[in-house]
Design a protein around this motif. Structure first.
Motif, mmCIF file in Angstrom:
data_model
loop_
_atom_site.group_PDB
_atom_site.id
_atom_site.type_symbol
_atom_site.label_atom_id
_atom_site.label_comp_id
_atom_site.label_asym_id
_atom_site.label_seq_id
_atom_site.Cartn_x
_atom_site.Cartn_y
_atom_site.Cartn_z
ATOM 1 N N GLY A 1 51.470 73.362 71.470
ATOM 2 C CA GLY A 1 51.812 72.980 70.098
ATOM 3 C C GLY A 1 51.294 73.980 69.077
ATOM 4 O O GLY A 1 52.003 74.350 68.136
ATOM 5 N N VAL A 2 50.063 74.442 69.273
ATOM 6 C CA VAL A 2 49.497 75.449 68.366
ATOM 7 C C VAL A 2 50.298 76.748 68.485
ATOM 8 O O VAL A 2 50.631 77.387 67.475
ATOM 9 N N TRP A 3 50.620 77.103 69.720
ATOM 10 C CA TRP A 3 51.344 78.370 69.964
ATOM 11 C C TRP A 3 52.700 78.383 69.254
ATOM 12 O O TRP A 3 53.124 79.395 68.718
ATOM 13 N N ARG A 4 53.377 77.254 69.220
ATOM 14 C CA ARG A 4 54.708 77.267 68.587
ATOM 15 C C ARG A 4 54.668 76.905 67.094
ATOM 16 O O ARG A 4 55.695 76.715 66.479
ATOM 17 N N GLY A 5 53.455 76.821 66.550
ATOM 18 C CA GLY A 5 53.318 76.741 65.097
ATOM 19 C C GLY A 5 53.227 75.355 64.498
ATOM 20 O O GLY A 5 53.348 75.185 63.288
ATOM 21 N N GLU A 6 52.981 74.347 65.328
ATOM 22 C CA GLU A 6 52.895 72.984 64.787
ATOM 23 C C GLU A 6 51.680 72.801 63.879
ATOM 24 O O GLU A 6 51.724 72.030 62.918
ATOM 25 N N ALA A 7 50.594 73.509 64.190
ATOM 26 C CA ALA A 7 49.375 73.348 63.386
ATOM 27 C C ALA A 7 49.602 73.779 61.944
ATOM 28 O O ALA A 7 49.030 73.205 61.014
ATOM 29 N N ASP A 8 50.455 74.781 61.758
ATOM 30 C CA ASP A 8 50.759 75.225 60.395
ATOM 31 C C ASP A 8 51.568 74.165 59.645
ATOM 32 O O ASP A 8 51.382 73.964 58.450
ATOM 33 N N THR A 9 52.477 73.509 60.371
ATOM 34 C CA THR A 9 53.241 72.415 59.758
ATOM 35 C C THR A 9 52.305 71.281 59.340
ATOM 36 O O THR A 9 52.452 70.711 58.255
ATOM 37 N N VAL A 10 51.351 70.979 60.213
ATOM 38 C CA VAL A 10 50.379 69.929 59.890
ATOM 39 C C VAL A 10 49.560 70.325 58.668
ATOM 40 O O VAL A 10 49.372 69.536 57.737
ATOM 41 N N LEU A 11 49.106 71.576 58.655
ATOM 42 C CA LEU A 11 48.285 72.037 57.526
ATOM 43 C C LEU A 11 49.076 71.970 56.223
ATOM 44 O O LEU A 11 48.568 71.480 55.205
ATOM 45 N N TYR A 12 50.324 72.427 56.254
ATOM 46 C CA TYR A 12 51.150 72.432 55.044
ATOM 47 C C TYR A 12 51.312 71.011 54.502
ATOM 48 O O TYR A 12 51.221 70.766 53.304
ATOM 49 N N LYS A 13 51.558 70.076 55.430
ATOM 50 C CA LYS A 13 51.747 68.682 55.005
ATOM 51 C C LYS A 13 50.434 68.093 54.478
ATOM 52 O O LYS A 13 50.422 67.340 53.501
ATOM 53 N N ALA A 14 49.317 68.449 55.140
ATOM 54 C CA ALA A 14 48.048 67.799 54.825
ATOM 55 C C ALA A 14 47.404 68.309 53.544
ATOM 56 O O ALA A 14 46.628 67.582 52.916
ATOM 57 N N ILE A 15 47.694 69.549 53.145
ATOM 58 C CA ILE A 15 47.032 70.066 51.939
ATOM 59 C C ILE A 15 47.833 69.767 50.678
ATOM 60 O O ILE A 15 47.355 69.981 49.572
ATOM 61 N N ASN A 16 49.046 69.272 50.866
ATOM 62 C CA ASN A 16 49.849 68.864 49.706
ATOM 63 C C ASN A 16 49.924 67.341 49.650
ATOM 64 O O ASN A 16 49.832 66.670 50.677
ATOM 65 N N LEU A 17 50.080 66.835 48.462
ATOM 66 C CA LEU A 17 50.154 65.385 48.303
ATOM 67 C C LEU A 17 51.361 64.836 49.052
ATOM 68 O O LEU A 17 52.490 65.289 48.848
ATOM 69 N N CYS A 18 51.113 63.880 49.944
ATOM 70 C CA CYS A 18 52.197 63.255 50.705
ATOM 71 C C CYS A 18 52.810 62.158 49.828
ATOM 72 O O CYS A 18 52.211 61.104 49.625
ATOM 73 N N LEU A 19 53.987 62.452 49.295
ATOM 74 C CA LEU A 19 54.609 61.535 48.332
ATOM 75 C C LEU A 19 54.938 60.189 48.973
ATOM 76 O O LEU A 19 54.805 59.131 48.342
ATOM 77 N N GLU A 20 55.366 60.237 50.231
ATOM 78 C CA GLU A 20 55.701 58.981 50.930
ATOM 79 C C GLU A 20 54.447 58.142 51.140
ATOM 80 O O GLU A 20 54.469 56.920 50.981
ATOM 81 N N CYS A 21 53.353 58.807 51.499
ATOM 82 C CA CYS A 21 52.113 58.086 51.808
ATOM 83 C C CYS A 21 51.579 57.327 50.597
ATOM 84 O O CYS A 21 51.114 56.196 50.718
ATOM 85 N N VAL A 22 51.622 57.960 49.435
ATOM 86 C CA VAL A 22 51.031 57.336 48.257
ATOM 87 C C VAL A 22 52.022 56.429 47.524
ATOM 88 O O VAL A 22 51.660 55.791 46.535
ATOM 89 N N GLY A 23 53.260 56.398 47.992
ATOM 90 C CA GLY A 23 54.214 55.452 47.416
ATOM 91 C C GLY A 23 55.026 56.000 46.267
ATOM 92 O O GLY A 23 55.557 55.245 45.451
ATOM 93 N N ILE A 24 55.126 57.325 46.186
ATOM 94 C CA ILE A 24 55.988 57.901 45.146
ATOM 95 C C ILE A 24 57.423 58.006 45.671
ATOM 96 O O ILE A 24 58.380 57.785 44.952
ATOM 97 N N GLY A 25 57.539 58.329 46.974
ATOM 98 C CA GLY A 25 58.876 58.317 47.581
ATOM 99 C C GLY A 25 59.255 59.620 48.233
ATOM 100 O O GLY A 25 58.491 60.520 48.362
#
Lengths: 48, 314
Positions: A24-48
């Motif tokens: 998973g790390v080799w094919r770049g999933e960790a970067d996807t996780v990082l990108y999602k985690a350092i930005n506000l997750c609109l769905e998580c907080v209920g913005i949409g």
């Protein structure tokens, strides 16, 4: 017999876990996780 | 028998609240961000924390495993997350649902609510609801983000968006308090999630960890590993007097003498504290000779340990 099966299952799953993580790390999933985690997750907080 | 493991087990179960508090703090290490109204954006967020903890919490030090899985699966590049699945398998094999009992911030939050001295209800009659969390895991976390995609190939994180109360508790509420921009954008979805959070809070006062029992997909995943995890419960048959006190003390409705590796056991150690002879303890690795650890070994039910003959929990 049961214990050996249990130990075998532990070893197999442990090895599978490491292999999947590395793959998973080799094919770049960790970067996807990082990108999602350092930005506000609109769905998580209920913005949409 | 040696007394040291029993002593360690009892100490572990007695200190569980402090361990939970410490784990919640380590999971949310960047506390000043609550005042700043922004998120931690360091490289630590490549890694997942073991418990259910929203990565939109300003203080969060890592990524939420369930949110991260959906983010990868719902992205246009990938359709499955080997990275998150692999990490969760590793955690599951090592600790199983010990993570729920000791390391999950949301589990600790529910337990604190349960300490409010109001009427408590047993969940034994609601046991079939425990299967719901597997449906949530399969449907809302895996299948829907994978299959219900838009034209760009992006899928919604259905669990985070429609069901998870952590995002509102740890993310939306603290951020909206200090950030007028976020406050202005909150709408119907936020109200829906506030309703879920309120329901979970009210249920948590009456029931022990209702979200963990019935809805948590992370608990469902770790439960799959409870039968083989390295950390588990062990019952010493030479010490057990079949008094049934462990089963009565268990708030997850498990009889540890019969099924020490039950999928619902969160390794909270209440049975360890309740056992008058020190027969129940935590163990790590292979169980010793006369111990019972594993669903493959069936205990003979006694009048005291037969759940059908137990009264309701207080």
């Amino acid at each position: 017999m049961f214990l050996s099966k249990r130990t075998a299952a532990q070893l197999i799953l442990f090895a599978a876990g490491i292999a999947m993580t590395v793959f998973g790390v080799w094919r770049g999933e960790a970067d996807t996780v990082l990108y999602k985690a350092i930005n506000l997750c609109l769905e998580c907080v209920g913005i949409g | 028998m040696d007394k040291r493991p029993f002593g360690v087990s009892r100490l572990l179960s007695r200190c569980r609240g402090w361990i939970q508090a410490g784990a919640a703090l380590l999971t949310n290490l960047h506390l000043p961000n609550f005042l700043r109204g922004g998120l931690y954006q360091g490289p630590g967020k490549r890694l997942c924390v073991p418990g259910l903890n929203c990565y939109s919490c300003p203080a969060s030090a890592g990524a939420c495993p369930i949110g991260a899985f959906q983010a990868v699966v719902g992205s246009s590049k990938f359709h499955f997350s080997y990275y998150i699945t692999g990490l969760l398998i590793l955690l599951g094999v090592l600790l199983g649902r010990f993570i729920c009992g000791f390391l999950c911030p949301f589990g600790w939050f529910q337990e604190l609510l349960y300490k409010i001295p109001l009427a408590k209800r047993s969940t034994k009659a609601l046991y079939p609801l425990t299967w719901l969390k597997y449906l949530v895991l399969l449907g809302m976390v895996v299948l829907l983000p994978m299959l219900a995609v838009n034209q760009a190939g992006l899928g919604d994180p259905f669990f985070c968006k429609y069901l998870c109360p952590q995002g509102v508790l740890e993310g939306a509420i603290p951020l909206a308090l200090v950030n007028p921009g976020i406050r202005a954008t909150l709408g119907d979805l936020f109200l829906w999630k506030c309703g879920i959070l309120l329901a979970v809070i009210l249920c948590s006062i009456a029931f022990f960890r209702p979200f963990c029992k019935w809805l948590c997909p992370l608990g469902a995943f770790y439960a799959l590993f409870n039968q083989i995890s390295l950390v588990r419960m062990q019952v010493d048959q030479t010490k057990c007097i079949s008094c049934g006190k462990c089963a009565k003390a268990c708030k997850m409705d498990v009889d540890v003498t019969r099924t020490p590796d039950h999928t619902e056991c969160i390794r909270c150690g209440m049975c360890v504290r309740a056992c008058p002879t020190g027969a129940v303890r935590f163990c790590c690795g292979a169980p010793s000779g006369k111990a019972r650890s594993g669903a493959g070994q069936t205990a003979q039910p006694t009048p005291q340990t037969d759940p059908t003959k137990q009264g309701e929990k207080p």
